[in-house]
Write a protein that holds these residues in place. Structure first.
Motif, PDB file in Angstrom:
ATOM      1  N   SER A  25      42.172  -6.035  23.679  1.00  0.00           N
ATOM      2  CA  SER A  25      42.811  -6.072  22.356  1.00  0.00           C
ATOM      3  C   SER A  25      41.800  -6.445  21.277  1.00  0.00           C
ATOM      4  O   SER A  25      41.816  -5.889  20.168  1.00  0.00           O
ATOM      5  CB  SER A  25      43.973  -7.066  22.356  1.00  0.00           C
ATOM      6  N   ILE A  26      40.923  -7.378  21.611  1.00  0.00           N
ATOM      7  CA  ILE A  26      39.886  -7.760  20.655  1.00  0.00           C
ATOM      8  C   ILE A  26      38.951  -6.576  20.405  1.00  0.00           C
ATOM      9  O   ILE A  26      38.592  -6.278  19.261  1.00  0.00           O
ATOM     10  CB  ILE A  26      39.123  -8.997  21.165  1.00  0.00           C
ATOM     11  N   ASP A  27      38.593  -5.871  21.466  1.00  0.00           N
ATOM     12  CA  ASP A  27      37.737  -4.690  21.313  1.00  0.00           C
ATOM     13  C   ASP A  27      38.422  -3.609  20.478  1.00  0.00           C
ATOM     14  O   ASP A  27      37.776  -2.943  19.665  1.00  0.00           O
ATOM     15  CB  ASP A  27      37.366  -4.114  22.688  1.00  0.00           C
ATOM     16  N   ARG A  28      39.734  -3.435  20.687  1.00  0.00           N
ATOM     17  CA  ARG A  28      40.479  -2.380  19.983  1.00  0.00           C
ATOM     18  C   ARG A  28      40.416  -2.552  18.475  1.00  0.00           C
ATOM     19  O   ARG A  28      40.391  -1.573  17.731  1.00  0.00           O
ATOM     20  CB  ARG A  28      41.933  -2.372  20.453  1.00  0.00           C
ATOM     21  N   TYR A  29      40.373  -3.800  18.015  1.00  0.00           N
ATOM     22  CA  TYR A  29      40.459  -4.052  16.577  1.00  0.00           C
ATOM     23  C   TYR A  29      39.127  -4.463  15.943  1.00  0.00           C
ATOM     24  O   TYR A  29      39.101  -4.851  14.783  1.00  0.00           O
ATOM     25  CB  TYR A  29      41.553  -5.096  16.296  1.00  0.00           C
ATOM     26  N   LEU A  33      39.974  -5.163  11.825  1.00  0.00           N
ATOM     27  CA  LEU A  33      40.503  -6.444  11.345  1.00  0.00           C
ATOM     28  C   LEU A  33      39.342  -7.422  11.188  1.00  0.00           C
ATOM     29  O   LEU A  33      38.282  -7.233  11.788  1.00  0.00           O
ATOM     30  CB  LEU A  33      41.539  -6.996  12.335  1.00  0.00           C
ATOM     31  N   PRO A  34      39.513  -8.475  10.401  1.00  0.00           N
ATOM     32  CA  PRO A  34      38.403  -9.412  10.184  1.00  0.00           C
ATOM     33  C   PRO A  34      37.894 -10.025  11.481  1.00  0.00           C
ATOM     34  O   PRO A  34      38.679 -10.354  12.383  1.00  0.00           O
ATOM     35  CB  PRO A  34      39.031 -10.490   9.292  1.00  0.00           C
ATOM     36  N   LYS A  35      36.598 -10.168  11.553  1.00  0.00           N
ATOM     37  CA  LYS A  35      35.980 -10.796  12.723  1.00  0.00           C
ATOM     38  C   LYS A  35      36.570 -12.179  12.966  1.00  0.00           C
ATOM     39  O   LYS A  35      36.804 -12.585  14.111  1.00  0.00           O
ATOM     40  CB  LYS A  35      34.464 -10.895  12.503  1.00  0.00           C
ATOM     41  N   ALA A  42      41.061 -15.122  20.026  1.00  0.00           N
ATOM     42  CA  ALA A  42      40.388 -15.547  21.258  1.00  0.00           C
ATOM     43  C   ALA A  42      40.590 -17.037  21.514  1.00  0.00           C
ATOM     44  O   ALA A  42      40.793 -17.468  22.656  1.00  0.00           O
ATOM     45  CB  ALA A  42      38.903 -15.212  21.180  1.00  0.00           C
ATOM     46  N   ASP A  43      40.550 -17.829  20.446  1.00  0.00           N
ATOM     47  CA  ASP A  43      40.639 -19.289  20.592  1.00  0.00           C
ATOM     48  C   ASP A  43      42.078 -19.793  20.723  1.00  0.00           C
ATOM     49  O   ASP A  43      42.336 -20.751  21.453  1.00  0.00           O
ATOM     50  CB  ASP A  43      39.987 -19.986  19.386  1.00  0.00           C
TER      51      ASP A  43
END
Length: 205
Positions: A25-29, A33-35, A42-43
């Motif tokens: 999901s993080i890779d997808r966006y 979306l903002p880093k 993630a946190d």
């Protein structure tokens, strides 16, 4: 060290119904979306705050909802929008890839607030921080019904919201007696089909 998210949590209260965010999901966006938002995911995961009055969500789960609200309207083609957060009553906070937090939809009334601006890559994280700092509990409530609804209907899960049945746009009253706990995606999609989305008079559009 980021000081904004702890201030946000201090204002709303701790997380509920937390879900871990997969790397896919993080890779997808990435780049969409903002880093900093991806770092928050993630946190802290996707979860609710303020006992569930405000939710940071998985945009993928609401992709169909966003399409249902925007397709065929003046918003289509303006930007590519992703739902990043929502309220217990269906206020939708959308992030545009070119315009940042530039669209809020009040789904129960089929109204929206649009801001006309574009931001560059260096401004994305600051825009996200400004968005979080602008949030408060009261503006995500509807007619001070959150606490009574939670007491009567029970707390929300990540895929639920409080919805008026019948919908306000169908003439239903905005009272506690007509609130039900409903599935968020299905109810938001239903609301999008009742009447055309219109901007508030004070919107930039």
């Amino acid at each position: 060290m980021d000081k904004v998210f702890p201030r946000f949590v201090e204002k709303f209260g701790g997380a509920i119904d937390r879900r871990e965010v997969p790397l896919s999901s993080i890779d997808r966006y990435q780049g969409k979306l903002p880093k900093l938002l991806l770092e928050y995911w993630a946190d802290h995961g996707w979860c609710g705050y303020g006992d569930g009055i405000f939710w940071i969500v998985n945009p993928q789960e609401f992709k169909g909802v966003v399409a249902s609200w925007i397709e065929g309207t003046y918003l289509q083609g303006r930007d590519t929008y992703h739902l990043i957060a929502r309220s217990a009553f269906g206020d939708l906070y959308l992030w545009g890839e070119k315009t940042g937090f530039s669209l809020k939809i009040t789904s129960v009334l089929s109204r929206c607030v649009i801001h006309n601006f574009e931001i560059n890559c260096e401004e994305l994280d600051r825009e996200l921080q400004d968005f979080l700092l602008s949030m408060d509990v009261d503006t995500n409530d509807y007619g001070e019904l959150f606490k009574p609804a939670k007491k009567k209907l029970g707390p929300l899960r990540h895929d639920e919201m409080y919805g008026f049945v019948p919908a306000l746009m169908l003439g239903g009253p905005d009272t506690l007696d007509h609130l039900e706990k409903v599935k968020a995606v299905e109810h938001l999609t239903l609301l999008s089909q009742i009447t055309e989305l219109q901007p508030y008079s004070f919107s930039d559009f």
